[in-house]
Motif scaffolding. Structure first.
Motif, PDB file in Angstrom:
ATOM      1  N   ALA A 184       0.851  -1.189   0.000  1.00 36.32           N
ATOM      2  CA  ALA A 184       0.000   0.000   0.000  1.00 36.32           C
ATOM      3  C   ALA A 184       0.882   1.232   0.000  1.00 36.32           C
ATOM      4  CB  ALA A 184      -0.903   0.012   1.236  1.00 36.32           C
ATOM      5  N   GLY A 185       0.361   2.302  -0.574  1.00 36.95           N
ATOM      6  CA  GLY A 185       1.012   3.584  -0.368  1.00 36.95           C
ATOM      7  C   GLY A 185       1.563   4.333  -1.544  1.00 36.95           C
ATOM      8  N   PRO A 186       2.842   4.133  -1.920  1.00 37.62           N
ATOM      9  CA  PRO A 186       3.519   5.112  -2.761  1.00 37.62           C
ATOM     10  C   PRO A 186       3.181   4.992  -4.236  1.00 37.62           C
ATOM     11  CG  PRO A 186       5.007   3.321  -2.242  1.00 37.62           C
ATOM     12  CD  PRO A 186       3.744   3.055  -1.477  1.00 37.62           C
ATOM     13  N   ARG A 187       3.767   5.918  -5.018  1.00 39.22           N
ATOM     14  CA  ARG A 187       3.713   5.829  -6.469  1.00 39.22           C
ATOM     15  C   ARG A 187       4.894   4.984  -6.939  1.00 39.22           C
ATOM     16  NH1 ARG A 187       6.438   8.662 -10.519  1.00 39.22           N
ATOM     17  NH2 ARG A 187       7.337  10.081  -8.972  1.00 39.22           N
ATOM     18  N   TYR A 188       4.619   4.028  -7.800  1.00 37.51           N
ATOM     19  CA  TYR A 188       5.648   3.130  -8.325  1.00 37.51           C
ATOM     20  C   TYR A 188       6.013   3.577  -9.739  1.00 37.51           C
ATOM     21  CZ  TYR A 188       4.540   0.124  -4.384  1.00 37.51           C
ATOM     22  OH  TYR A 188       4.344  -0.359  -3.111  1.00 37.51           O
ATOM     23  N   PHE A 189       7.325   3.706 -10.009  1.00 38.64           N
ATOM     24  CA  PHE A 189       7.733   4.164 -11.330  1.00 38.64           C
ATOM     25  C   PHE A 189       8.819   3.282 -11.945  1.00 38.64           C
ATOM     26  CE2 PHE A 189      10.083   6.628  -8.155  1.00 38.64           C
ATOM     27  CZ  PHE A 189      11.403   6.555  -8.586  1.00 38.64           C
ATOM     28  N   GLY A 190       8.889   2.021 -11.537  1.00 34.23           N
ATOM     29  CA  GLY A 190       9.849   1.098 -12.126  1.00 34.23           C
ATOM     30  C   GLY A 190      10.225   0.002 -11.157  1.00 34.23           C
ATOM     31  N   SER A 191      11.030  -0.935 -11.619  1.00 35.42           N
ATOM     32  CA  SER A 191      11.412  -2.062 -10.777  1.00 35.42           C
ATOM     33  C   SER A 191      12.734  -2.642 -11.240  1.00 35.42           C
ATOM     34  CB  SER A 191      10.315  -3.132 -10.777  1.00 35.42           C
ATOM     35  OG  SER A 191       9.962  -3.492 -12.103  1.00 35.42           O
ATOM     36  N   TYR A 192      13.282  -3.511 -10.395  1.00 34.64           N
ATOM     37  CA  TYR A 192      14.535  -4.200 -10.681  1.00 34.64           C
ATOM     38  C   TYR A 192      14.423  -5.612 -10.114  1.00 34.64           C
ATOM     39  CZ  TYR A 192      19.575  -4.920 -11.301  1.00 34.64           C
ATOM     40  OH  TYR A 192      20.804  -5.395 -11.709  1.00 34.64           O
ATOM     41  N   ASP A 193      15.285  -6.500 -10.591  1.00 38.05           N
ATOM     42  CA  ASP A 193      15.209  -7.904 -10.204  1.00 38.05           C
ATOM     43  C   ASP A 193      15.346  -8.103  -8.697  1.00 38.05           C
ATOM     44  OD1 ASP A 193      15.075  -8.768 -12.954  1.00 38.05           O
ATOM     45  OD2 ASP A 193      17.202  -8.307 -13.104  1.00 38.05           O
ATOM     46  N   ASP A 194      14.806  -9.246  -8.220  1.00 42.72           N
ATOM     47  CA  ASP A 194      14.867  -9.653  -6.817  1.00 42.72           C
ATOM     48  C   ASP A 194      14.013  -8.786  -5.906  1.00 42.72           C
ATOM     49  OD1 ASP A 194      16.583 -11.802  -7.336  1.00 42.72           O
ATOM     50  OD2 ASP A 194      18.351 -10.510  -7.190  1.00 42.72           O
ATOM     51  N   GLY A 195      12.891  -8.259  -6.423  1.00 43.91           N
ATOM     52  CA  GLY A 195      11.923  -7.597  -5.566  1.00 43.91           C
ATOM     53  C   GLY A 195      12.165  -6.127  -5.301  1.00 43.91           C
ATOM     54  N   TRP A 196      12.972  -5.447  -6.117  1.00 46.68           N
ATOM     55  CA  TRP A 196      13.235  -4.022  -5.923  1.00 46.68           C
ATOM     56  C   TRP A 196      12.235  -3.175  -6.703  1.00 46.68           C
ATOM     57  CZ3 TRP A 196      16.632  -2.162  -2.431  1.00 46.68           C
ATOM     58  CH2 TRP A 196      17.615  -3.032  -1.949  1.00 46.68           C
ATOM     59  N   PHE A 197      11.770  -2.105  -6.074  1.00 45.03           N
ATOM     60  CA  PHE A 197      10.872  -1.142  -6.712  1.00 45.03           C
ATOM     61  C   PHE A 197      11.453   0.256  -6.609  1.00 45.03           C
ATOM     62  CE2 PHE A 197       7.190  -4.112  -6.175  1.00 45.03           C
ATOM     63  CZ  PHE A 197       6.732  -4.063  -7.479  1.00 45.03           C
ATOM     64  N   PHE A 198      11.247   1.058  -7.650  1.00 48.50           N
ATOM     65  CA  PHE A 198      11.451   2.499  -7.573  1.00 48.50           C
ATOM     66  C   PHE A 198      10.129   3.115  -7.120  1.00 48.50           C
ATOM     67  CE2 PHE A 198      14.571   1.176 -10.768  1.00 48.50           C
ATOM     68  CZ  PHE A 198      15.709   1.817 -10.306  1.00 48.50           C
ATOM     69  N   VAL A 199      10.156   3.830  -5.991  1.00 47.43           N
ATOM     70  CA  VAL A 199       8.921   4.367  -5.421  1.00 47.43           C
ATOM     71  C   VAL A 199       9.103   5.833  -5.056  1.00 47.43           C
ATOM     72  CG1 VAL A 199       8.273   2.105  -4.487  1.00 47.43           C
ATOM     73  CG2 VAL A 199       9.508   3.725  -3.035  1.00 47.43           C
ATOM     74  N   ALA A 200       7.986   6.530  -4.946  1.00 46.59           N
ATOM     75  CA  ALA A 200       7.964   7.918  -4.471  1.00 46.59           C
ATOM     76  C   ALA A 200       6.936   7.992  -3.351  1.00 46.59           C
ATOM     77  CB  ALA A 200       7.625   8.878  -5.599  1.00 46.59           C
ATOM     78  N   TYR A 201       7.394   8.053  -2.104  1.00 49.00           N
ATOM     79  CA  TYR A 201       6.481   8.041  -0.957  1.00 49.00           C
ATOM     80  C   TYR A 201       5.677   9.325  -0.861  1.00 49.00           C
ATOM     81  CZ  TYR A 201       8.277   3.674   0.911  1.00 49.00           C
ATOM     82  OH  TYR A 201       8.598   2.343   1.084  1.00 49.00           O
ATOM     83  N   GLY A 202       6.243  10.418  -1.326  1.00 49.47           N
ATOM     84  CA  GLY A 202       5.510  11.679  -1.325  1.00 49.47           C
ATOM     85  C   GLY A 202       4.840  11.956  -2.646  1.00 49.47           C
ATOM     86  N   HIS A 203       4.735  10.932  -3.465  1.00 50.14           N
ATOM     87  CA  HIS A 203       4.109  10.999  -4.782  1.00 50.14           C
ATOM     88  C   HIS A 203       4.968  11.767  -5.785  1.00 50.14           C
ATOM     89  CE1 HIS A 203       0.493   9.465  -6.602  1.00 50.14           C
ATOM     90  NE2 HIS A 203       0.506  10.491  -7.421  1.00 50.14           N
ATOM     91  N   THR A 204       5.354  13.003  -5.457  1.00 51.27           N
ATOM     92  CA  THR A 204       6.256  13.760  -6.320  1.00 51.27           C
ATOM     93  C   THR A 204       7.616  13.981  -5.659  1.00 51.27           C
ATOM     94  OG1 THR A 204       5.367  15.855  -5.481  1.00 51.27           O
ATOM     95  CG2 THR A 204       4.355  14.940  -7.470  1.00 51.27           C
TER      96      THR A 204
END
Length: 407
Positions: free
Chosen positions: A79-99
């Protein structure tokens, strides 16, 4: 009445055999949590070598994960942030403050690394707040990678937002942009995708061209200086390709383009639709031999001449692959590793990538489309190609566009 036997008493060989037939890593983890005996069965089970991506699907107030290997069954996890990409082994690029509040997060271990929220214009020597729209890294996070991204920022208070290429290293508080002297700008040169391929970051533009970048850091008396040698790999036939969209039934506009490394080659996947507001209708895939990537440090005159005449080759033959496309995180898998599955292209609804202003709205004003998600199947015998939409009635999300969870 007889007391039913406990699940923990089930023969461990049988449990192990069942585990071997469960292809989803999330399902296996939940089975292991049933009891100590089943946890032991996990250790004995055959290792999952080729786990397909799962679909991170954000409803209005939470985020769920849907796994293709589980028949698109839902896993409530995040739940929560904006997701803008990913990487292998369960990594996500996220923005908790949306911007803002950009981070690289591992949803399995909880490890995270801060990403820059601001950038410096290397030419104008100005600092701006930025929003990261897509990103790629050069190696796993534990090895302190370099990173490149497509970012959006506002150069002046009343000026329209501007898209740019940006670079940073793990641990940097500030990203750097405008570091490609002489790089072309204007219509057709807006960044569309970014990947790390053969020791270089490759930016695909909306015109089908590629900027090959190799960021280097040098030390002087004032600290580290970022240098980015680059080469242009143009696609001179792109305008002709766009003009011929009418030849493909139901495909009049290019919805998006992606770069995918597949079978030691580089593919460009072109996503098509009937019009700007229509769902995805088809795909075209073009390929390039790996020897055709010329590194920025190569000063050979013959290589430079080749770059001036370089082009994508013809449409690629499929040959039994599944492509999962997403900006900065596209992946290719061999169908032979997944009995019962067929070749095709799996795609997300990423139309919000082109709407820089929406993410700055209030929660009820943010409308991330989530209905154009599915699988495109190439022609098979007498059957034509077709698109299967998985969630055509899905309402938009307030939180985030969909994303791939890479295992």
């Amino acid at each position: 009445m007889a007391v039913p036997p406990r699940w923990a008493n089930l023969n461990i060989d049988l449990v192990t055999e069942i585990m071997n037939r469960v292809p989803c890593a999330i399902d296996r983890t939940r089975m292991a949590a049933v009891c100590q005996a089943w946890l032991a069965a996990v250790a004995r089970a055959e290792r999952l070598t080729f786990q397909l991506p799962s679909l991170l699907f954000p409803p209005a107030d939470a985020n769920d994960v849907y796994c293709y290997l589980s028949g698109c069954r839902e896993h409530n996890m995040l739940a929560g942030p904006r997701y803008f990409g990913s990487y292998d082994d369960g990594w996500f690029f996220v923005a908790y403050g949306h911007t803002c509040g950009h981070r690289l997060l591992n949803i399995r271990t909880g490890d995270s690394h801060a990403l820059p929220d601001i950038l410096v214009d290397h030419v104008a020597h100005e600092i701006h707040s930025m929003v990261i729209l897509a990103a790629a890294i050069s190696c796993p996070p534990e090895f302190a990678p370099c990173a490149a991204g497509i970012v959006s920022y506002q150069p002046e208070l009343d000026a329209p937002r501007r898209r740019h290429l940006a670079f940073w290293r793990q641990g940097d508080e500030v990203a750097v942009c405008n570091v490609l002297p002489g790089a072309p700008v204007g219509p057709g040169w807006e960044p569309e995708d970014v990947v790390y391929y053969r020791r270089n970051f490759l930016f695909l533009t909306q015109g089908g061209h590629i900027l090959v970048c190799n960021p280097l850091y040098e030390n002087d008396d004032s600290g580290n200086i970022l240098l980015v040698p680059w080469k242009l790999m143009p696609f001179p036939e792109w305008s002709f390709f766009r003009d011929c969209m009418w030849e493909y039934p139901g495909s009049a506009v290019v919805r998006a383009c992606y770069l995918v490394e597949s079978r030691a080659s580089l593919d460009m996947v072109v996503r098509l639709a009937a019009h700007d507001h229509a769902p995805t209708s088809s795909f075209k895939v073009f390929y390039m031999d790996p020897i055709d990537i010329i590194e920025p440090g190569d000063d050979d005159e013959e290589a430079d001449e080749y770059l001036r005449t370089w082009n994508w080759f013809g449409e690629n033959a499929w040959g039994g692959r599944m492509l999962f496309v997403g900006r900065g995180c596209s992946r290719s898998y061999e169908v032979r590793e997944y009995p019962g599955l067929k070749d095709g292209i799996f795609f997300l609804d990423d139309r919000s990538f082109y709407d820089d202003e929406m993410m700055f709205g209030r929660v009820n004003e943010r409308q991330y489309p989530c209905s154009d998600i599915g699988r495109w199947s190439p022609p098979e015998g007498p059957l034509p190609s077709h698109v299967e939409l998985y969630f055509p009635e899905r309402v938009p999300s307030y939180n985030s566009p969909p994303a791939w969870l890479l295992h």
